[in-house]
Design an enzyme around this catalytic site. Structure first.
Site, PDB file in Angstrom:
ATOM      1  N   ASP A 200       0.814  -1.166  -0.034  1.00 25.33           N
ATOM      2  CA  ASP A 200      -0.085   0.053   0.010  1.00 25.33           C
ATOM      3  C   ASP A 200       1.030   1.092  -0.030  1.00 25.33           C
ATOM      4  O   ASP A 200       1.616   1.548   1.040  1.00 25.33           O
ATOM      5  CB  ASP A 200      -0.740   0.017   1.166  1.00 25.33           C
ATOM      6  CG  ASP A 200      -1.943   1.194   1.112  1.00 25.33           C
ATOM      7  OD1 ASP A 200      -1.753   1.858   0.279  1.00 25.33           O
ATOM      8  OD2 ASP A 200      -2.691   0.927   2.356  1.00 25.33           O
ATOM      9  N   GLU A 226      -1.574  -1.119  -4.044  1.00 27.21           N
ATOM     10  CA  GLU A 226      -2.600  -0.267  -3.436  1.00 27.21           C
ATOM     11  C   GLU A 226      -2.423   1.210  -3.442  1.00 27.21           C
ATOM     12  O   GLU A 226      -1.348   1.750  -3.044  1.00 27.21           O
ATOM     13  CB  GLU A 226      -3.085  -0.612  -2.000  1.00 27.21           C
ATOM     14  CG  GLU A 226      -4.414   0.093  -1.420  1.00 27.21           C
ATOM     15  CD  GLU A 226      -4.733  -0.635  -0.062  1.00 27.21           C
ATOM     16  OE1 GLU A 226      -4.666  -1.576  -0.040  1.00 27.21           O
ATOM     17  OE2 GLU A 226      -5.325   0.144   0.879  1.00 27.21           O
ATOM     18  N   GLU A 252     -10.293   4.112  -1.545  1.00 30.05           N
ATOM     19  CA  GLU A 252     -10.546   4.625  -0.271  1.00 30.05           C
ATOM     20  C   GLU A 252     -10.837   6.103  -0.067  1.00 30.05           C
ATOM     21  O   GLU A 252     -11.224   6.670   1.078  1.00 30.05           O
ATOM     22  CB  GLU A 252      -9.561   4.024   0.746  1.00 30.05           C
ATOM     23  CG  GLU A 252      -8.160   4.625   0.690  1.00 30.05           C
ATOM     24  CD  GLU A 252      -7.147   3.903   1.413  1.00 30.05           C
ATOM     25  OE1 GLU A 252      -6.454   2.970   1.415  1.00 30.05           O
ATOM     26  OE2 GLU A 252      -6.794   4.448   2.651  1.00 30.05           O
ATOM     27  N   HIS A 302     -12.398  -1.327   2.096  1.00 31.20           N
ATOM     28  CA  HIS A 302     -11.286  -0.707   3.002  1.00 31.20           C
ATOM     29  C   HIS A 302     -11.834  -0.723   4.314  1.00 31.20           C
ATOM     30  O   HIS A 302     -13.021  -0.286   4.802  1.00 31.20           O
ATOM     31  CB  HIS A 302     -11.133   0.542   2.569  1.00 31.20           C
ATOM     32  CG  HIS A 302      -9.796   1.516   3.395  1.00 31.20           C
ATOM     33  ND1 HIS A 302     -10.412   2.339   4.151  1.00 31.20           N
ATOM     34  CD2 HIS A 302      -8.564   1.394   3.271  1.00 31.20           C
ATOM     35  CE1 HIS A 302      -9.248   2.585   4.768  1.00 31.20           C
ATOM     36  NE2 HIS A 302      -8.309   2.110   4.324  1.00 31.20           N
TER      37      HIS A 302
HETATM   38 MG    MG Z   1      -4.717   1.900   1.923  1.00 32.70          MG
END
Ligand code: MG
Length: 388
Positions: A200, A226, A252, A302
């Site tokens: 991420d 991500e 997200e 998320h």
């Molecule tokens: Mg994230």
């Protein structure tokens, strides 16, 4: 039935250690719970996404902007109230903090509706497609230390999360492309060849740097990459998806059906990660989920925050239809933060015990069965950690 009061509880404590992601280091954990009371003694609980001072500002939106619009209204009219609030706030915030604030109120109204009907949230949506769900444990947060130390720490932490029984793991990256590849190599060493891991970036790269890191993640057989680049850069996402074999995930930081429509029409994501406590609550999440499936984009929610957010997401993941379906269908996973979080572990009168379940049940958790969200916050705990 009438809404009599809407209260924001902003909770906070000092973390035992400094943790970070690509945008900042932080030393406080915050949660923003929303309580909606009614004249019939039924209370609903929701949660707004947003850490630190964002939560304090969102409290003012919940209590001073949204509360006057819903006081005296029937809480079961949740979709009517959603549109009343959204339409009046449209000029002031179609994304960001007004939507985060509306999310917490909407989730609490769904909790009330479930309690009135005597049904768990997943039954209010349409039933369970699965009795349990696999959980991935994320950790490997950034720390202000040299990359070789951090890499060693990530290798050990990745092995430890795998050892806890989680179905997969996720790391943070964000030191810069070359050092980030070293971190990802360390995580692959830590979990061995077969175990799925994800990375991420919290949108810290340029598109060219994202290609550099993305190619390395492909070599390491990472499951997804991500938020590689800024969420506004839909062209960049489309180029990365077309040019990389690793799955590109994100979402997200996107809000409501109109924001998600643009993201999906741009073919920006291999895996969509809607955040129910930010995008507009459960009412809007269900519309976004339908849009994702209309674009044949699989969804893995998320999840961030307290046990209220975790429980809400467990119901949503249980109620998510298989897409496209099959004898051995593609399955969503529950995201679980393995770092210190009292608001998830100690908030409830009966804890969800995700980690205990994961250990015992081969990386899977069962869905709460009580009415509404199926969980009850401990009021003494809330009082102890409230900062507002
Ligand atoms: Mg994230």
């Amino acid at each position: 039935m009438k809404i009599t009061k809407v209260t924001s509880h902003v909770l906070q404590y000092d973390m035992p250690e400094l943790l970070g992601y690509s945008q900042q280091y932080y030393d406080k954990r915050t949660a923003h719970l929303v309580e909606v009371e009614t004249d019939e003694g039924i209370t609903g609980w929701g949660e707004c996404f947003g850490p630190g001072n964002v939560a304090i500002a969102n409290k003012a939106i919940v209590e001073r902007v949204i509360q006057p619009l819903v006081l005296g209204e029937n809480p079961l009219n949740r979709d009517v109230l959603w549109h009343k609030v959204y339409n009046l706030l449209r000029d002031h915030g179609q994304k960001g903090m007004p939507m985060q604030s509306l999310s917490g109120v909407d989730i609490a109204l769904w909790d009330i509706a479930g309690k009135v009907a005597g049904l768990p949230l997943h039954m209010m949506i349409g039933g369970k497609h699965r009795d349990d769900i696999p959980v991935y444990g994320y950790g490997m947060m950034l720390r202000p230390e040299p990359v070789y130390e951090l890499a060693k720490r990530f290798e050990d932490e990745a092995a430890s999360i795998k050892g806890m029984g989680f179905a997969a793991t996720k790391m943070k990256i964000g030191l810069g492309p070359k050092d980030d590849v070293k971190l990802a190599e360390a995580v692959r060493r830590g979990v061995g060849d077969e175990f799925p891991f994800m990375a991420d970036a919290n949108h810290c790269y340029t598109t060219s740097d994202a290609f550099f890191v993305g190619h390395a993640l492909e070599e390491l057989d990472a499951y997804w990459f991500e938020e590689p680049i800024a969420p506004e850069d839909l062209d960049g996402y489309r180029e990365l998806r077309a040019g990389l074999k690793v799955n590109i995930s994100g979402g997200e930081a996107e809000f409501n059906r109109w924001g998600w429509r643009n993201l999906l029409e741009a073919r920006a994501l291999s895996i969509a990660q809607p955040e129910v406590c930010a995008l507009g609550g459960i009412s809007e999440y269900l519309r976004v989920l339908a849009l994702c499936h209309a674009h044949f984009t699989p969804v893995i929610n998320h999840v961030w925050g307290s046990a209220i957010a975790v429980a809400t997401n467990m119901h949503l993941l249980a109620a998510m239809p298989p897409m496209p379906g099959g004898l051995f269908p593609w399955e969503p996973m529950l995201e679980f933060d393995t770092t210190d979080n009292k608001f998830r572990d100690e908030l409830l009168t009966e804890p969800l015990d995700i980690q205990g379940q994961v250990k015992k049940n081969n990386g899977r958790v069962t869905i709460p069965g009580g009415a509404g969200n199926g969980v009850e916050p401990d009021r003494d705990f809330i009082k102890r950690y409230t900062i507002n």
